[in-house]
Design a protein around this motif. Structure first.
Motif, PDB file in Angstrom:
ATOM      1  N   GLU A   1     -28.425  18.566 104.204  1.00  0.00           N
ATOM      2  CA  GLU A   1     -28.499  18.196 102.799  1.00  0.00           C
ATOM      3  C   GLU A   1     -29.156  16.822 102.694  1.00  0.00           C
ATOM      4  O   GLU A   1     -28.717  15.873 103.324  1.00  0.00           O
ATOM      5  CB  GLU A   1     -27.080  18.140 102.229  1.00  0.00           C
ATOM      6  CG  GLU A   1     -27.004  17.684 100.808  1.00  0.00           C
ATOM      7  CD  GLU A   1     -25.563  17.545 100.350  1.00  0.00           C
ATOM      8  OE1 GLU A   1     -25.342  16.800  99.396  1.00  0.00           O
ATOM      9  OE2 GLU A   1     -24.676  18.161 100.954  1.00  0.00           O
TER      10      GLU A   1
ATOM     11  N   ASP B   1     -17.320  18.905 105.725  1.00  0.00           N
ATOM     12  CA  ASP B   1     -17.511  17.652 106.434  1.00  0.00           C
ATOM     13  C   ASP B   1     -16.635  17.625 107.674  1.00  0.00           C
ATOM     14  O   ASP B   1     -15.522  18.138 107.671  1.00  0.00           O
ATOM     15  CB  ASP B   1     -17.147  16.452 105.547  1.00  0.00           C
ATOM     16  CG  ASP B   1     -18.143  16.240 104.427  1.00  0.00           C
ATOM     17  OD1 ASP B   1     -19.257  16.782 104.516  1.00  0.00           O
ATOM     18  OD2 ASP B   1     -17.808  15.532 103.466  1.00  0.00           O
TER      19      ASP B   1
ATOM     20  N   GLU C   1     -25.284   8.166  91.575  1.00  0.00           N
ATOM     21  CA  GLU C   1     -24.301   9.001  90.892  1.00  0.00           C
ATOM     22  C   GLU C   1     -22.900   8.783  91.472  1.00  0.00           C
ATOM     23  O   GLU C   1     -21.929   8.670  90.731  1.00  0.00           O
ATOM     24  CB  GLU C   1     -24.693  10.474  90.981  1.00  0.00           C
ATOM     25  CG  GLU C   1     -25.813  10.834  90.044  1.00  0.00           C
ATOM     26  CD  GLU C   1     -26.220  12.299  90.146  1.00  0.00           C
ATOM     27  OE1 GLU C   1     -25.592  13.075  90.910  1.00  0.00           O
ATOM     28  OE2 GLU C   1     -27.185  12.665  89.449  1.00  0.00           O
ATOM     29  N   GLN C   2     -22.806   8.705  92.804  1.00  0.00           N
ATOM     30  CA  GLN C   2     -21.504   8.480  93.419  1.00  0.00           C
ATOM     31  C   GLN C   2     -20.981   7.100  93.046  1.00  0.00           C
ATOM     32  O   GLN C   2     -19.794   6.921  92.781  1.00  0.00           O
ATOM     33  CB  GLN C   2     -21.576   8.631  94.941  1.00  0.00           C
ATOM     34  CG  GLN C   2     -20.227   8.503  95.613  1.00  0.00           C
ATOM     35  CD  GLN C   2     -19.208   9.515  95.115  1.00  0.00           C
ATOM     36  OE1 GLN C   2     -19.484  10.709  95.100  1.00  0.00           O
ATOM     37  NE2 GLN C   2     -18.040   9.049  94.692  1.00  0.00           N
ATOM     38  N   ARG C   3     -21.860   6.119  92.990  1.00  0.00           N
ATOM     39  CA  ARG C   3     -21.455   4.756  92.610  1.00  0.00           C
ATOM     40  C   ARG C   3     -20.917   4.749  91.175  1.00  0.00           C
ATOM     41  O   ARG C   3     -19.928   4.077  90.882  1.00  0.00           O
ATOM     42  CB  ARG C   3     -22.650   3.807  92.754  1.00  0.00           C
ATOM     43  CG  ARG C   3     -22.366   2.377  92.443  1.00  0.00           C
ATOM     44  CD  ARG C   3     -21.634   1.674  93.584  1.00  0.00           C
ATOM     45  NE  ARG C   3     -21.539   0.269  93.292  1.00  0.00           N
ATOM     46  CZ  ARG C   3     -20.397  -0.342  92.997  1.00  0.00           C
ATOM     47  NH1 ARG C   3     -19.259   0.305  93.028  1.00  0.00           N
ATOM     48  NH2 ARG C   3     -20.386  -1.618  92.704  1.00  0.00           N
TER      49      ARG C   3
ATOM     50  N   GLN D   1     -31.472  14.665 108.375  1.00  0.00           N
ATOM     51  CA  GLN D   1     -30.383  15.584 108.066  1.00  0.00           C
ATOM     52  C   GLN D   1     -30.308  16.748 109.037  1.00  0.00           C
ATOM     53  O   GLN D   1     -29.358  17.512 108.994  1.00  0.00           O
ATOM     54  CB  GLN D   1     -30.524  16.103 106.631  1.00  0.00           C
ATOM     55  CG  GLN D   1     -30.456  15.036 105.574  1.00  0.00           C
ATOM     56  CD  GLN D   1     -29.110  14.336 105.536  1.00  0.00           C
ATOM     57  OE1 GLN D   1     -28.094  14.938 105.818  1.00  0.00           O
ATOM     58  NE2 GLN D   1     -29.112  13.070 105.214  1.00  0.00           N
TER      59      GLN D   1
ATOM     60  N   GLU E   1     -30.737   8.827  93.942  1.00  0.00           N
ATOM     61  CA  GLU E   1     -30.041   9.348  92.764  1.00  0.00           C
ATOM     62  C   GLU E   1     -28.615   9.785  93.130  1.00  0.00           C
ATOM     63  O   GLU E   1     -27.667   9.507  92.396  1.00  0.00           O
ATOM     64  CB  GLU E   1     -30.829  10.532  92.199  1.00  0.00           C
ATOM     65  CG  GLU E   1     -30.490  10.865  90.776  1.00  0.00           C
ATOM     66  CD  GLU E   1     -31.490  11.873  90.224  1.00  0.00           C
ATOM     67  OE1 GLU E   1     -31.344  13.077  90.552  1.00  0.00           O
ATOM     68  OE2 GLU E   1     -32.390  11.463  89.482  1.00  0.00           O
ATOM     69  N   ASP E   2     -28.467  10.439  94.282  1.00  0.00           N
ATOM     70  CA  ASP E   2     -27.132  10.860  94.741  1.00  0.00           C
ATOM     71  C   ASP E   2     -26.232   9.644  94.959  1.00  0.00           C
ATOM     72  O   ASP E   2     -25.060   9.651  94.577  1.00  0.00           O
ATOM     73  CB  ASP E   2     -27.219  11.650  96.047  1.00  0.00           C
ATOM     74  CG  ASP E   2     -27.962  12.963  95.902  1.00  0.00           C
ATOM     75  OD1 ASP E   2     -27.963  13.540  94.794  1.00  0.00           O
ATOM     76  OD2 ASP E   2     -28.552  13.402  96.908  1.00  0.00           O
ATOM     77  N   VAL E   3     -26.772   8.601  95.584  1.00  0.00           N
ATOM     78  CA  VAL E   3     -26.001   7.385  95.861  1.00  0.00           C
ATOM     79  C   VAL E   3     -25.576   6.721  94.553  1.00  0.00           C
ATOM     80  O   VAL E   3     -24.429   6.307  94.392  1.00  0.00           O
ATOM     81  CB  VAL E   3     -26.815   6.406  96.744  1.00  0.00           C
ATOM     82  CG1 VAL E   3     -26.110   5.063  96.870  1.00  0.00           C
ATOM     83  CG2 VAL E   3     -27.070   7.010  98.119  1.00  0.00           C
TER      84      VAL E   3
ATOM     85  N   ALA F   1     -20.376   6.198 103.882  1.00  0.00           N
ATOM     86  CA  ALA F   1     -21.667   6.471 103.245  1.00  0.00           C
ATOM     87  C   ALA F   1     -22.731   5.523 103.772  1.00  0.00           C
ATOM     88  O   ALA F   1     -23.875   5.928 104.018  1.00  0.00           O
ATOM     89  CB  ALA F   1     -21.541   6.345 101.729  1.00  0.00           C
TER      90      ALA F   1
ATOM     91  N   THR G   1     -29.875  13.356 101.076  1.00  0.00           N
ATOM     92  CA  THR G   1     -29.246  12.443 100.129  1.00  0.00           C
ATOM     93  C   THR G   1     -30.337  11.576  99.531  1.00  0.00           C
ATOM     94  O   THR G   1     -31.132  10.995 100.247  1.00  0.00           O
ATOM     95  CB  THR G   1     -28.191  11.572 100.827  1.00  0.00           C
ATOM     96  OG1 THR G   1     -27.197  12.425 101.369  1.00  0.00           O
ATOM     97  CG2 THR G   1     -27.541  10.619  99.857  1.00  0.00           C
ATOM     98  N   THR G   2     -30.369  11.499  98.229  1.00  0.00           N
ATOM     99  CA  THR G   2     -31.378  10.718  97.546  1.00  0.00           C
ATOM    100  C   THR G   2     -30.736   9.462  96.959  1.00  0.00           C
ATOM    101  O   THR G   2     -29.504   9.354  96.890  1.00  0.00           O
ATOM    102  CB  THR G   2     -32.017  11.529  96.403  1.00  0.00           C
ATOM    103  OG1 THR G   2     -31.008  11.797  95.420  1.00  0.00           O
ATOM    104  CG2 THR G   2     -32.613  12.837  96.910  1.00  0.00           C
TER     105      THR G   2
END
Length: 124
Positions: free
Chosen positions: A56, A4, A65-67, A51, A61-63, A33, A58-59
């Motif tokens: 990469e 990053d 999971e991070q939450r 992107q 689902e990714d958001v 984010a 970001t879905t």
């Protein structure tokens, strides 16, 4: 492995506060984010690949999971039910807010004949 990098963008303080509030309302783990999601959304509106080449994706689902990780970390541990309640509560409130805005702007309406919400068309 992708590393990053930081992009420094100056915004007025009140705008930063707006971003923070919106990020929280939408369940984003951080202002960064949220801003990335806004930029990617805007890129889509311009017909660009949000992107970029080799990026990469970001879905949702990714958001989520991070939450989940953030909720558990912030609470120094949490039950499965507490995590589910926290996330569904955020989503439920966001959906309620979105429905209100769509109704206020006239984009949706309640149709008694359909016994539910409908998208308003020109001339309605």
């Amino acid at each position: 492995m992708n590393e990053d990098v930081k992009l420094n963008v100056a915004v007025p303080e009140h705008q930063r506060d707006v971003y923070d509030e919106e990020a929280e309302q939408m369940g984003f783990a951080s202002r960064s984010a949220y801003v990335r999601a806004m930029v990617n959304s805007g890129r889509r509106d311009f017909g660009l690949d949000p992107q970029g080449p080799g990026g990469e994706a970001t879905t949702l689902e990714d958001v989520i999971e991070q939450r989940i990780v953030d909720i558990i970390d912030d609470a120094d541990g949490a039950s499965r039910d507490a995590v589910v309640q926290e996330i569904t509560g955020d989503i439920e409130q966001t959906i309620t807010d979105c429905l209100s805005r769509l109704d206020d702007t006239g984009k949706i309406d309640y149709d008694i004949q359909q016994d539910g919400l409908v998208v308003r068309t020109e001339g309605d």
